[in-house]
Structure formats: structure tokens, C-alpha cells
Scaffold this motif. Sequence first.
Motif, PDB file in Angstrom:
ATOM      1  N   ALA A 195      49.508  21.895  25.316  1.00 34.10           N
ATOM      2  CA  ALA A 195      49.085  21.108  26.475  1.00 34.10           C
ATOM      3  C   ALA A 195      48.907  22.003  27.699  1.00 34.10           C
ATOM      4  O   ALA A 195      47.892  21.930  28.407  1.00 34.10           O
ATOM      5  CB  ALA A 195      50.114  20.019  26.762  1.00 34.10           C
ATOM      6  N   LEU A 196      49.872  22.860  27.953  1.00 40.22           N
ATOM      7  CA  LEU A 196      49.810  23.725  29.133  1.00 40.22           C
ATOM      8  C   LEU A 196      48.645  24.693  29.035  1.00 40.22           C
ATOM      9  O   LEU A 196      47.956  24.958  30.036  1.00 40.22           O
ATOM     10  CB  LEU A 196      51.133  24.484  29.280  1.00 40.22           C
ATOM     11  N   HIS A 197      48.396  25.231  27.838  1.00 41.60           N
ATOM     12  CA  HIS A 197      47.258  26.135  27.656  1.00 41.60           C
ATOM     13  C   HIS A 197      45.955  25.446  28.057  1.00 41.60           C
ATOM     14  O   HIS A 197      45.133  26.014  28.809  1.00 41.60           O
ATOM     15  CB  HIS A 197      47.187  26.595  26.201  1.00 41.60           C
ATOM     16  N   HIS A 198      45.724  24.250  27.559  1.00 43.19           N
ATOM     17  CA  HIS A 198      44.474  23.551  27.846  1.00 43.19           C
ATOM     18  C   HIS A 198      44.373  23.170  29.324  1.00 43.19           C
ATOM     19  O   HIS A 198      43.285  23.246  29.915  1.00 43.19           O
ATOM     20  CB  HIS A 198      44.350  22.321  26.955  1.00 43.19           C
ATOM     21  N   LEU A 199      45.483  22.775  29.920  1.00 40.71           N
ATOM     22  CA  LEU A 199      45.441  22.384  31.331  1.00 40.71           C
ATOM     23  C   LEU A 199      45.147  23.576  32.230  1.00 40.71           C
ATOM     24  O   LEU A 199      44.359  23.475  33.183  1.00 40.71           O
ATOM     25  CB  LEU A 199      46.757  21.710  31.718  1.00 40.71           C
ATOM     26  N   ASN A 200      45.768  24.702  31.959  1.00 33.06           N
ATOM     27  CA  ASN A 200      45.485  25.897  32.757  1.00 33.06           C
ATOM     28  C   ASN A 200      44.031  26.325  32.598  1.00 33.06           C
ATOM     29  O   ASN A 200      43.378  26.742  33.570  1.00 33.06           O
ATOM     30  CB  ASN A 200      46.414  27.038  32.351  1.00 33.06           C
ATOM     31  N   ARG A 201      43.521  26.213  31.365  1.00 30.56           N
ATOM     32  CA  ARG A 201      42.120  26.571  31.144  1.00 30.56           C
ATOM     33  C   ARG A 201      41.202  25.609  31.874  1.00 30.56           C
ATOM     34  O   ARG A 201      40.193  26.018  32.481  1.00 30.56           O
ATOM     35  CB  ARG A 201      41.831  26.543  29.640  1.00 30.56           C
ATOM     36  N   SER A 202      41.538  24.332  31.873  1.00 34.02           N
ATOM     37  CA  SER A 202      40.723  23.344  32.574  1.00 34.02           C
ATOM     38  C   SER A 202      40.706  23.611  34.064  1.00 34.02           C
ATOM     39  O   SER A 202      39.653  23.540  34.718  1.00 34.02           O
ATOM     40  CB  SER A 202      41.261  21.932  32.294  1.00 34.02           C
ATOM     41  N   LEU A 203      41.874  23.931  34.618  1.00 35.75           N
ATOM     42  CA  LEU A 203      41.961  24.200  36.057  1.00 35.75           C
ATOM     43  C   LEU A 203      41.109  25.404  36.431  1.00 35.75           C
ATOM     44  O   LEU A 203      40.405  25.396  37.455  1.00 35.75           O
ATOM     45  CB  LEU A 203      43.417  24.428  36.444  1.00 35.75           C
ATOM     46  N   ALA A 204      41.140  26.435  35.589  1.00 34.53           N
ATOM     47  CA  ALA A 204      40.354  27.632  35.875  1.00 34.53           C
ATOM     48  C   ALA A 204      38.853  27.339  35.813  1.00 34.53           C
ATOM     49  O   ALA A 204      38.089  27.758  36.698  1.00 34.53           O
ATOM     50  CB  ALA A 204      40.718  28.735  34.884  1.00 34.53           C
ATOM     51  N   LEU A 205      38.416  26.605  34.804  1.00 36.36           N
ATOM     52  CA  LEU A 205      37.002  26.300  34.672  1.00 36.36           C
ATOM     53  C   LEU A 205      36.515  25.392  35.801  1.00 36.36           C
ATOM     54  O   LEU A 205      35.408  25.585  36.328  1.00 36.36           O
ATOM     55  CB  LEU A 205      36.740  25.640  33.312  1.00 36.36           C
ATOM     56  N   ALA A 206      37.326  24.385  36.155  1.00 35.34           N
ATOM     57  CA  ALA A 206      36.938  23.507  37.259  1.00 35.34           C
ATOM     58  C   ALA A 206      36.810  24.294  38.554  1.00 35.34           C
ATOM     59  O   ALA A 206      35.921  24.029  39.378  1.00 35.34           O
ATOM     60  CB  ALA A 206      37.962  22.384  37.417  1.00 35.34           C
ATOM     61  N   GLY A 207      37.694  25.278  38.746  1.00 33.50           N
ATOM     62  CA  GLY A 207      37.598  26.120  39.938  1.00 33.50           C
ATOM     63  C   GLY A 207      36.349  26.966  39.934  1.00 33.50           C
ATOM     64  O   GLY A 207      35.715  27.179  40.984  1.00 33.50           O
TER      65      GLY A 207
END
Length: 947
Positions: free
Chosen positions: A749-761
Motif C-alpha cells: 500500500a505504501l509503495h503505491h501511495l508514494n508512487r501516486s504522490l510522486a506522479l501527481a506532483g
Amino acid sequence: MDDPAGEAAEERARPEFRVLGPFEVLVHGRPLDLGGPRIRTLLALLIANAGRVTGVDTMADALWDVDATPGTPRTVRTYMSRVRRSLAPVAADLIETRAAGYVLRLEPALLDAREFERLAAAGRAALAADPVTASDLLTRALARWRGDAYEDFAGTVALLAETRRLQALRLGALEDRVDADLATGAGEALIGELTALTDRHPGHERLWGQLMTALYRAGRQADALDAFTRARTVLVDRFGLDPSPRLAGIHRRILDNDPALFPARPVAVRPAGAVRNDLPGDIADFAGRETELSRLLSAPGGVAHSAPTAVVIEAIDGMAGIGKTTLAIHAAHRLAGRYRDAQLFIDLHGHTCGQAPTTPAAALDTLLRALGVAADRIPREPDARAALWRAELAGRSILVVLDNAADAAQVRPLLPGSPGTLMLITSRRRLVGLEAAHILSLDVLPEATAIALFSGIVADDRAAAEADAVRDVVALCGHLPLAIRIAAARLRTRPAWTVAHLADRLRQAGRPLAELSAGDRSVAAAFALSYAHLDAAQQRMFRLLGLNPGPDIDVPAAAALAAVPAAEAERLLESLVDDHLLQQPVTGRFRFHDLVRQHAQATVQADEPEPARTAALRRLVAFHLHTGHRGSRLLDQQHPPIDVGEPPPGCVPAPLADDTAAMTWFDGNHQCVLAARQAAEDAGWDTWVWQLAWTLDNFHYRRGHLQPNITSWLAGLAAAERLGDVAVQARAHRRLGLVYGPFGMPAEALHHLNRSLALAGEIGDTLGQAGVHFVLALHWTNEKDDERALEHATSAQELYSALEDGKWEARAFSLIGACLSRLGRHEEARTHAEAGLARCRESNDVYGQADALDSLAAIAADTGRHDEALDRSRQALSLWRHLDNTYRQAATFAAMGDAHQSLGHADQAREAWQEAITLYRAGNLHPAADEVEKRAANWSRTPTGNV
């Protein structure tokens, strides 16, 4: 001798090739990614012709349906290299290249079709002498089927002969099994099944004779005679045939009340004095386990011990491939002499991928039949069936092996009630819930035992000559018995290999032990006549239904598939029901019989042009996308919508009036939408793949369907990556992060959320960043890190405020309140949660209101105001029920149980907790259910809990 445990699902490390239904290759119980449809087609051809050369021209015809060109062999070789790469993790060297084509060397035990044929042949052979055993073997054979043979390849002409052959064998095995049941005295219990079978196969006189016999035995002589009249009418009108002398003879015996229509005895069992022994064969190269074996052999009971006073249950647990089944069977053979009345064995399929665990009722049916109980004596009610089993065991000396158990609940109804029986149970789980069981946990083999096992199987001087290499091989096998057996068997069949060469192969990346197996392996009725009698419109609908990837279809979907008005679609579907080419299990839903589906799939490939097939499938997938998109928006209008465009011509989405209608549609069409997503993925329609994942998301969340949601979003993420759509990738990562947490996989879960935050940024997606922060707050809440949770909840609230998104900002306020409460900042918490509730009420956000009420209930509980907590939870529960969100209802029930516990309301606490457990289990959220169950159990053992 082969390891009998190799047939046990719990120890399979070798690849399993499954063609009796959806095509798949399993490794360690998990599907192997085989690649695209052409690679799958080539592998299916090799399997159908295993042991024989499959020519390049045959492969080309299957892939392109065109004449060979000078470049065809090169193209086929390219695809074959991809097939080998797909199998590289398990069995690449099973494929041999020949001058004319390719040969797949495959052990019969690795292919479900060959296992079906083996069991069916054994059952047929036992039919005359031992119908009880025959019925059991044939039932096990038929259980291998999960759909139609090679059902993914209905249009592949090169597979039609094998497909039809297997389908015919299936029907023959079914008829044999009915004969076996009739021979044991069954009658009334078979009537429903035989009625359906004669409807599907009106030209099979054997089925008509079986139905007449069953009706007569049930005391329905007039109905039996009427069945003969119907059979004669069908045979004459449809096929131009008179009833055979055999069928006419059954008719005469019914008229004469011939007692020969009943078996001579209630049960046709083995000869007097014979003992039922179902144990798989023992193995000569059993090694080690001296301590464990000594314990099992010292178990009290049987004729070697006088006056047994207790039931003896030995539960053997350990990891897959550890040798549980091997040990149990070896011990059972050593103990068999003590239990002279019977030695029984049953696989409970507790850990067989793609196959549901055997229900206790079904297991009891098999065991009772094994003891010679007539089918008509076996009660339908599970409790009565268990009582009869205990009664049959009483006073007997019997050994029972229950292999591959799922859990204690599956086993408990099978336990004896009186001394004299020894039960050996194997399971991957430790069955601590079986209070009377002795638990025996297995570990990997010591090095010396592992070497002895390897050397005994190789059975030549290579092992002795290369002691260091043997030590390397068993180490590479992790001292795991099943892996050692596979490696040793591979070496034994390769006399030119050295042990060092085997060790080198095992060291190579991408060459796991499952590839180290090889060997050789050794028509269904057509419906062309029925199809020919349909008019053109009926034929077209019938053909196109063969494209439907789902298990069934409703009228609006069929209308889209065929691009006809709904009223016309309903007329055509109903007419196909009248012609027995479709079933209508419930009003408004239609499905094929298995064999008819195969015919429809073959017919559409043969008679419908490829552009028309593609257009029809696109309309059907688009129907599920557009209807589901509308439904998802009704379930939660707070989520930003996506643009799914306009449906293609001829596709009219189903009308959905409100969120209740949306949930009803999703409940009825869930598997169909999942199948549509898979069809889109197979066809390369990547935009629709992620859009269908989005479409299913709200429904999955409300129902707690976490695994399907993960599967859908993983496919959606892959599609977005192929499209290069960063915004969709960010969304997919965010949704995966949300669902992995409750699934018990926080690191993922944390891996995907961090990746999502980076891509959204990266793309400046502020709304997406706010959403990720919101989910991260939930993640850290689950991980009991409230400081981090508060930080992300605050970030979400600030971003939503900057975006002037009042509805989501209100939800963020409620989340902040819950975080503050757990940090002991109760007044601030209440202020934020109440503000969130007020704003949600202003915007009529029912979901947000329920969420805020849950937060306020938690705050009240944290401050000792349990009456208020209970009241807030009741209000939240009412809203969750209005939303039909069973996932959130479960959590609210759990909180209500806690509040009742604090108030000393014992009965109410247990009731609320049980509601939570039931809802969690229904959604396959077993970790959450276990946690509530543990809380309830711990409290019931305290003095307060017993008030």
C-alpha cells in the motif's frame, strides 16, 4: 515408485496444465502469466498433441487461418520462443524441436484432462464389481471440469477434435456415474439431475432409461411411463428413430412392475469379508521422519490396543511440499493392520487453487458411500449427515486420512464421536481449533536425510560419486522433500547428466525446480441439427452469444451484443430457451449449458466474419463500461468522473435510476463486468481496461471485494503504462494503495501511495495529491502512527480548501478529528469532526455524514462517553445501510460491540461483534474478522465478559 503426495494439491510445486475450463498453467497454485492470445493458442495446441509432433502448418492455420508463406516458419519459431519464455520459470525444456514442428513432453499427472481420463477409466472398470467405489472415482473425475474443454479456443479448428473427444468422455463419465448410483439403490435423488440431462441430450437413450428407472424406484410409475412417451416422441420427431430394444425393455419391465428394476441389495458393495482401503500407494523410498513416525505409530487405538477410551486425532501441519501427505500415507499403511474394518482417504481440497474446498456435507457423502451406505439413506441436512457418519463409525475399527484440510471448521463435522477410529489430518494451517487433536508440525529435512532421499530416488552410483554436488542440489532445493523428489526424478531420467550439471541448471536464474519434470501423456455431441432448425435471426443471436466472456447475460447486454432493440433480444433469447439452447436460471438472466456454449463458440468463429465478431464484442464490453460508469457515479458522486465517451452504435446502456438500482445491477453483473475487463485486456483495448477498473472501484469498496479490486487496478495500471498516461497511472497507484491496506499488505500500500504522490506532483495534479494524502492518512491510521496520519489528513484538508472542494474538505475534517482523538486531543477532535459532519449535511453528502458519525463515535469512546458512542454508531450504521455499504457496516458493528462491552451489555456486544464478523467473512476480509473474533473471545473469558 512415484511419491503419492505428488498428487496432493498441497504439495504441488510442479506446473499444472488445466484445459477443462479456462486455460491456465498453475505454479505453486498460482496462475502463470502466459502472454498474449497467440502464445496461449500455441501452448494449447502443444498440450492437445502432447507426445506427438505439432506441425508448423497446423500452428500457422491456428494463428492466422491463411496458407503458409515463405516467412511463416520463421514467424512460428518467433512465437514458439515466446512460448518457451512464458514457460521458462517452470517447464521450458518440456518442448522439443523437431524437423516438422514441436513436441511437448508432459507427464499425465500434470494435465487435468489426463487425470480426468484416468479416474473415469478406473471408475468405469470398477462399475460392475464395486459401484460405491465407481461412483466415488467418477465423481472425482467430473470434479476436474471447471467449464468447457479448451473453452478459450472455441474458434481454433485444430483443437476441435480434441475438444469434442473430451466433451464426449465427460458425458460418458456422467452416465457411468449415474449407473453407479443406481446400482447402489439410488432413485429419487437422481430425478432432478436426470430430468435436466435428458432436456440437454434428448438423443441419448441411456439417459432416458436411467430417468425411467429412477422415477419407478421413487414410486412414480406413471411418470416413468410418461418419460418413455416423451423419449419416443423426441427420438421419432427429431431424429427419425424408434426407441431401441433396451429402452423398450425398460418400459415393459415398468409396466410389469418387474422387481429386477431394484438392485438385489440396498447397496452393491465389495464381496463379503473384503475391507475398504482407499489409501494411495505407499512409497519405497520414504526417508527420515523417524521421530514423527514413531509418535504416529504409538497412537492408542485399533485392535492392537484393548478397550480404547478416546477418539484419536492426529493433525499434521507444515508448509507446502514439506511431506505432510507423504508422512500421513506412510503412517497409515503401517497402521492399517490395526484398523481392520476400513482405511479411508479423502482430499478435502483446502488449498487447491481454483477449486473451492470440499464442503463438510460433500465430504460426508463421499465417506458414507465408502462405508457402503446407500445413496438414498444419506440425509440432505448436513447435521443429520454428520450424525449418520458418527453412527456408522461407532463400534468399528477404522482409519481415516483427511488430506489437505482448509481449517478446523471444515474438519469438525467429520470427526467421530466414539472410540475406535484414528483420524490423520493434513493441512497447511495448524488446526488449533480442533481441541481433541494432537498437533504435529513438520520442518524441512536434515541434510543427511535429504541426501538419503535424493540418492534413493536417483538409484545409481552418480550420487555416491558426487557427494559435494548432491549436497549442493539438496541445499538448492532448500531441503524441501517435494523439490528434492522432482530434482532427483529429473536426474534419474537423464542418464547423461551429472549431479554437478543438475546443480548448475538449478543455479541458473529463471529456472526454478518446477521445470524439472517431463514425460508423455497419452467427442462431444454436436448441436448442428438444433442450430439448423433456427431462423436466421435466432442463429445470429445464438452465434454471438458464443462471444460473451461472462458466465451469463441479461436482456440489455444481449441487445447490445447483437445491436437489436431490447424487445427483439428478449424474444430471441426466449425462443432459444424454448429450443433448449439456453437456460434461464432466474427471470431475466440467460446462460448456456456447457456443451452448447462450446458449440456456439465454434459456430461464431466459423460463421461470423472477424470484423462482425470484433464489433459485437466491443458493443458488449462498452455496454458494461457505460452502464457500470453510470452506476459508479450513482454510488458516490464525490469522486471526479472520467470521460468514457459515447457508446458505439447499437449499444444502449441499461437505465439505472438511483444508487439502489446501481447496487442491484452490480450485484447481478459483477462477474460479467470482470469478464468484460479481461476481454478488453485480451483484445488490447487499454483505455477500456483502466476505465472498467475505475467503474468497478466503488462497488468493490462497498462490498469489500478487495482481491478483485486489486486485480482490476493492477490490470488498469499496466494498461495506463502501455498508454503512457501518467494521470491514470497516478490514479491507479492511489486506488491500489487504498485497497492493499485493508487487505493486510501495508508495504505494498505504501509503495503505491508514494508512487501516486510522486506522479501527481510531476503533472501538477493538485486534486490527485489531495486524494493521496487522504489515503495516506488512512494508511498510517491502520499502522497506528497517528502523528503521520494527522499530518497527511491536514495536508489533504488544506489542498481541498485551496481547490474549493468543500465536500472532500468536509470529509478531511472528519478524518482529522479521528486522528486528534487518538492523540488525546479530544476537544480539537470533536470540533473538527462536528465541523465535518455539519458540512457534509449541508452538501447532502451521505457517505461523508456516515464517516463523520463514525469519527464522533470513536471520539466519544476515547473519552469514556460510551452511551454517546453507541448512539453515534447507530446513526452511522443507518446511513451505511442506506448506502448498502457492507464493508463499512462491519466496522461500525465492531465499534458498537466495543461500546456495549464497555457498558457491560454482554448479549448486545456479542450480537454486534457477530454481525461484524459475518460481514467481514462475506467479503473475504478474514484478518479483520479474526481480529474481532479474538476480541470477543478474550472478553468472554474475563469476569466482566461473563456477566
